[in-house]
Design a protein around this motif. Sequence first.
Motif, PDB file in Angstrom:
ATOM      1  N   LEU A 190     -51.524  59.383 -20.047  1.00 56.41           N
ATOM      2  CA  LEU A 190     -52.486  58.219 -20.246  1.00 56.41           C
ATOM      3  C   LEU A 190     -53.330  57.973 -18.887  1.00 56.41           C
ATOM      4  O   LEU A 190     -52.610  58.475 -17.676  1.00 56.41           O
ATOM      5  CB  LEU A 190     -51.467  56.798 -20.143  1.00 56.41           C
ATOM      6  N   THR A 191     -54.334  58.052 -18.688  1.00 58.88           N
ATOM      7  CA  THR A 191     -55.321  58.019 -17.737  1.00 58.88           C
ATOM      8  C   THR A 191     -56.083  56.659 -17.842  1.00 58.88           C
ATOM      9  O   THR A 191     -56.947  56.528 -18.901  1.00 58.88           O
ATOM     10  CB  THR A 191     -56.331  59.290 -17.727  1.00 58.88           C
ATOM     11  N   VAL A 192     -56.254  56.109 -16.772  1.00 63.80           N
ATOM     12  CA  VAL A 192     -57.293  55.002 -16.671  1.00 63.80           C
ATOM     13  C   VAL A 192     -58.605  55.424 -15.755  1.00 63.80           C
ATOM     14  O   VAL A 192     -58.237  55.919 -14.685  1.00 63.80           O
ATOM     15  CB  VAL A 192     -56.940  53.835 -15.848  1.00 63.80           C
ATOM     16  N   LEU A 193     -59.896  55.515 -16.320  1.00 63.78           N
ATOM     17  CA  LEU A 193     -60.960  55.777 -15.526  1.00 63.78           C
ATOM     18  C   LEU A 193     -61.892  54.659 -15.241  1.00 63.78           C
ATOM     19  O   LEU A 193     -61.935  54.024 -16.117  1.00 63.78           O
ATOM     20  CB  LEU A 193     -61.554  56.802 -16.350  1.00 63.78           C
ATOM     21  N   THR A 194     -62.446  54.675 -14.084  1.00 60.48           N
ATOM     22  CA  THR A 194     -63.314  53.325 -13.720  1.00 60.48           C
ATOM     23  C   THR A 194     -64.622  54.134 -13.059  1.00 60.48           C
ATOM     24  O   THR A 194     -64.667  54.976 -12.183  1.00 60.48           O
ATOM     25  CB  THR A 194     -62.502  52.738 -12.496  1.00 60.48           C
ATOM     26  N   GLY A 195     -65.457  53.410 -13.570  1.00 59.90           N
ATOM     27  CA  GLY A 195     -67.134  53.830 -13.165  1.00 59.90           C
ATOM     28  C   GLY A 195     -67.919  53.306 -13.989  1.00 59.90           C
ATOM     29  O   GLY A 195     -67.765  52.754 -15.141  1.00 59.90           O
ATOM     30  N   SER A 196     -69.229  53.836 -13.737  1.00 60.14           N
ATOM     31  CA  SER A 196     -70.388  53.360 -14.900  1.00 60.14           C
ATOM     32  C   SER A 196     -70.161  54.365 -15.948  1.00 60.14           C
ATOM     33  O   SER A 196     -69.487  55.498 -15.834  1.00 60.14           O
ATOM     34  CB  SER A 196     -71.708  53.488 -14.212  1.00 60.14           C
ATOM     35  N   LEU A 197     -70.842  53.795 -17.196  1.00 60.07           N
ATOM     36  CA  LEU A 197     -70.621  54.875 -18.274  1.00 60.07           C
ATOM     37  C   LEU A 197     -71.268  56.509 -17.934  1.00 60.07           C
ATOM     38  O   LEU A 197     -70.713  57.286 -18.358  1.00 60.07           O
ATOM     39  CB  LEU A 197     -71.555  54.343 -19.509  1.00 60.07           C
ATOM     40  N   GLN A 226     -70.481  61.988 -16.952  1.00 58.60           N
ATOM     41  CA  GLN A 226     -71.212  63.428 -16.415  1.00 58.60           C
ATOM     42  C   GLN A 226     -70.175  63.832 -15.257  1.00 58.60           C
ATOM     43  O   GLN A 226     -70.178  64.973 -14.968  1.00 58.60           O
ATOM     44  CB  GLN A 226     -72.370  63.269 -15.568  1.00 58.60           C
ATOM     45  N   ASP A 227     -69.100  63.095 -14.777  1.00 53.47           N
ATOM     46  CA  ASP A 227     -68.370  63.464 -13.343  1.00 53.47           C
ATOM     47  C   ASP A 227     -67.462  64.590 -13.969  1.00 53.47           C
ATOM     48  O   ASP A 227     -66.746  64.479 -14.828  1.00 53.47           O
ATOM     49  CB  ASP A 227     -67.801  62.510 -12.899  1.00 53.47           C
ATOM     50  N   ARG A 228     -67.409  65.916 -13.165  1.00 46.44           N
ATOM     51  CA  ARG A 228     -66.639  66.898 -13.602  1.00 46.44           C
ATOM     52  C   ARG A 228     -65.169  66.594 -12.999  1.00 46.44           C
ATOM     53  O   ARG A 228     -64.305  67.433 -13.345  1.00 46.44           O
ATOM     54  CB  ARG A 228     -67.314  68.234 -12.960  1.00 46.44           C
ATOM     55  N   HIS A 278     -63.501  64.414 -14.059  1.00 47.76           N
ATOM     56  CA  HIS A 278     -62.591  63.834 -14.939  1.00 47.76           C
ATOM     57  C   HIS A 278     -62.474  64.898 -16.116  1.00 47.76           C
ATOM     58  O   HIS A 278     -61.964  64.401 -17.254  1.00 47.76           O
ATOM     59  CB  HIS A 278     -63.410  62.599 -15.695  1.00 47.76           C
ATOM     60  N   ALA A 279     -62.458  66.157 -15.903  1.00 52.10           N
ATOM     61  CA  ALA A 279     -62.393  67.015 -17.113  1.00 52.10           C
ATOM     62  C   ALA A 279     -61.313  67.112 -17.549  1.00 52.10           C
ATOM     63  O   ALA A 279     -60.930  67.188 -18.847  1.00 52.10           O
ATOM     64  CB  ALA A 279     -62.809  68.447 -16.690  1.00 52.10           C
ATOM     65  N   ALA A 280     -59.995  67.022 -16.757  1.00 55.75           N
ATOM     66  CA  ALA A 280     -58.521  66.961 -17.395  1.00 55.75           C
ATOM     67  C   ALA A 280     -58.435  65.879 -18.138  1.00 55.75           C
ATOM     68  O   ALA A 280     -57.474  66.067 -19.215  1.00 55.75           O
ATOM     69  CB  ALA A 280     -57.649  66.943 -16.119  1.00 55.75           C
ATOM     70  N   ALA A 281     -58.993  64.718 -18.087  1.00 52.70           N
ATOM     71  CA  ALA A 281     -58.539  63.587 -18.944  1.00 52.70           C
ATOM     72  C   ALA A 281     -59.312  63.673 -20.073  1.00 52.70           C
ATOM     73  O   ALA A 281     -59.040  62.806 -21.128  1.00 52.70           O
ATOM     74  CB  ALA A 281     -59.254  62.305 -18.317  1.00 52.70           C
ATOM     75  N   GLU A 282     -59.989  64.723 -20.309  1.00 51.00           N
ATOM     76  CA  GLU A 282     -60.766  65.080 -21.919  1.00 51.00           C
ATOM     77  C   GLU A 282     -59.573  65.054 -22.816  1.00 51.00           C
ATOM     78  O   GLU A 282     -59.805  64.741 -24.041  1.00 51.00           O
ATOM     79  CB  GLU A 282     -61.580  66.144 -21.860  1.00 51.00           C
ATOM     80  N   ALA A 283     -58.272  65.609 -22.615  1.00 58.06           N
ATOM     81  CA  ALA A 283     -57.026  65.763 -23.423  1.00 58.06           C
ATOM     82  C   ALA A 283     -56.219  64.397 -23.223  1.00 58.06           C
ATOM     83  O   ALA A 283     -55.302  64.718 -24.093  1.00 58.06           O
ATOM     84  CB  ALA A 283     -56.539  67.015 -23.226  1.00 58.06           C
ATOM     85  N   HIS A 284     -56.535  63.654 -22.503  1.00 56.88           N
ATOM     86  CA  HIS A 284     -55.606  62.510 -22.368  1.00 56.88           C
ATOM     87  C   HIS A 284     -55.959  61.420 -23.186  1.00 56.88           C
ATOM     88  O   HIS A 284     -56.935  61.248 -23.670  1.00 56.88           O
ATOM     89  CB  HIS A 284     -55.592  61.977 -20.845  1.00 56.88           C
ATOM     90  N   PHE A 285     -54.910  60.371 -23.278  1.00 55.68           N
ATOM     91  CA  PHE A 285     -55.186  59.099 -23.839  1.00 55.68           C
ATOM     92  C   PHE A 285     -56.123  58.306 -22.628  1.00 55.68           C
ATOM     93  O   PHE A 285     -55.473  58.239 -21.428  1.00 55.68           O
ATOM     94  CB  PHE A 285     -54.284  58.221 -24.043  1.00 55.68           C
TER      95      PHE A 285
END
Length: 382
Positions: free
Chosen positions: A270-277, A282-284, A286-293
């Motif tokens: 589980l990952t919480v991401l914060t930032g603009s849409l 676009q931010d690379r 966050h690549a690992a989170a592509e397979a996360h909830f």
Amino acid sequence: MRLLHTSDWHIGRTLHGTELLAEQETVLGGLAEVVAADRVDVVLVAGDVYDRAVPSADATAVLSRVVARLRRAGAAVVLTPGNHDSARRLGTFSELLAAGGLHVRAETRQVDEPVLLADEHGDVAVYGLPYLEPEIARFELGVTGARSHEGVLGEAMDRVRADLFLRPGTRSVVLAHAFVGGGQPSESERDISVGGVDLVSPAVFDGVDYVALGHLHRPQTLTPRLRYSGSPLAYSFGEAGQQKQAWLVELDAGGLADVRPVPLPTARPLTVLTGSLEELLQDRAHAAAEAHFVSARLTDPVRPADPMRRLQTRFPHCVHLEWTGSAAVSDGRTYQERLRGRGDLDVVGEFVGHVRAVPATAAERDLIGRALAAADRAEAAG
């Protein structure tokens, strides 16, 4: 004897509406590998086997397959219902199941009837206490004046100690589903309090070698013999990054000999991401989170259009979205206070501005005014 202390499986639980059965079967089925590798004799499940009183057919099938794997790996299984379970449903066919090595302790009146297991040092008595709802259990236990969880658990433990007195030299383990003083809750547990009567003193469990607690979802040690295993999976984003585990408990001839944590795998982090849409898309980094909830906290000053669909193009397992931009901040007034003394045009105009985070233009307010007038005429005409 070696026992694996687990609890709060919550089979059938969802994460913001997303089914977790595949992840649950992966982690729970993997307990069989721990059983085989560490020569575990008994797997304990201290309540909340299912997430609801009437589990789905798919949830019951997962439990069936998991228990079958544990049995094939060589462990007996002892489980008790928690506050999420239906004790009567979980206890169905319990006598027949016991013959196959699955021991379900779901009857309140049988709290002092242990599962007796033996090793080279003699018997180990495993007492399974189902979750005791005070307003029901006080009548079942004949202590009508006990209106708190501590009151009914105290009576149950008195019966356990009385039975142990008749079994000199027998080592003892208790399974209980309760909120014990000193424990730290998470945001994913269901509250079991009624005016604060949920809290139970650790002293209630005096007199036994080990107490396998369930209900709180983070692993924790209250005393060396009194522990929560926590849930095997994270069930809220407040548990993101938390290492889930079970406790491997070893009993020797004298009682409790050793307890050590057994880390459990994470089926999908589980990952919480914060930032603009746009930053999240676009931010690379966050690549690992592509397979996360994923739970996304958007900081855009204006609410983006269709943000969930756009996020899911990169993060297919994004299940939660929160907009925290400056226009999302409330001015502190209640809804009633904000409406007081305002006409329909002002109210609708403000709603349009709130939804878009951009005030309605003069032309839009004119259209709104004409629509409201037409609605008034239609209502007057009947």
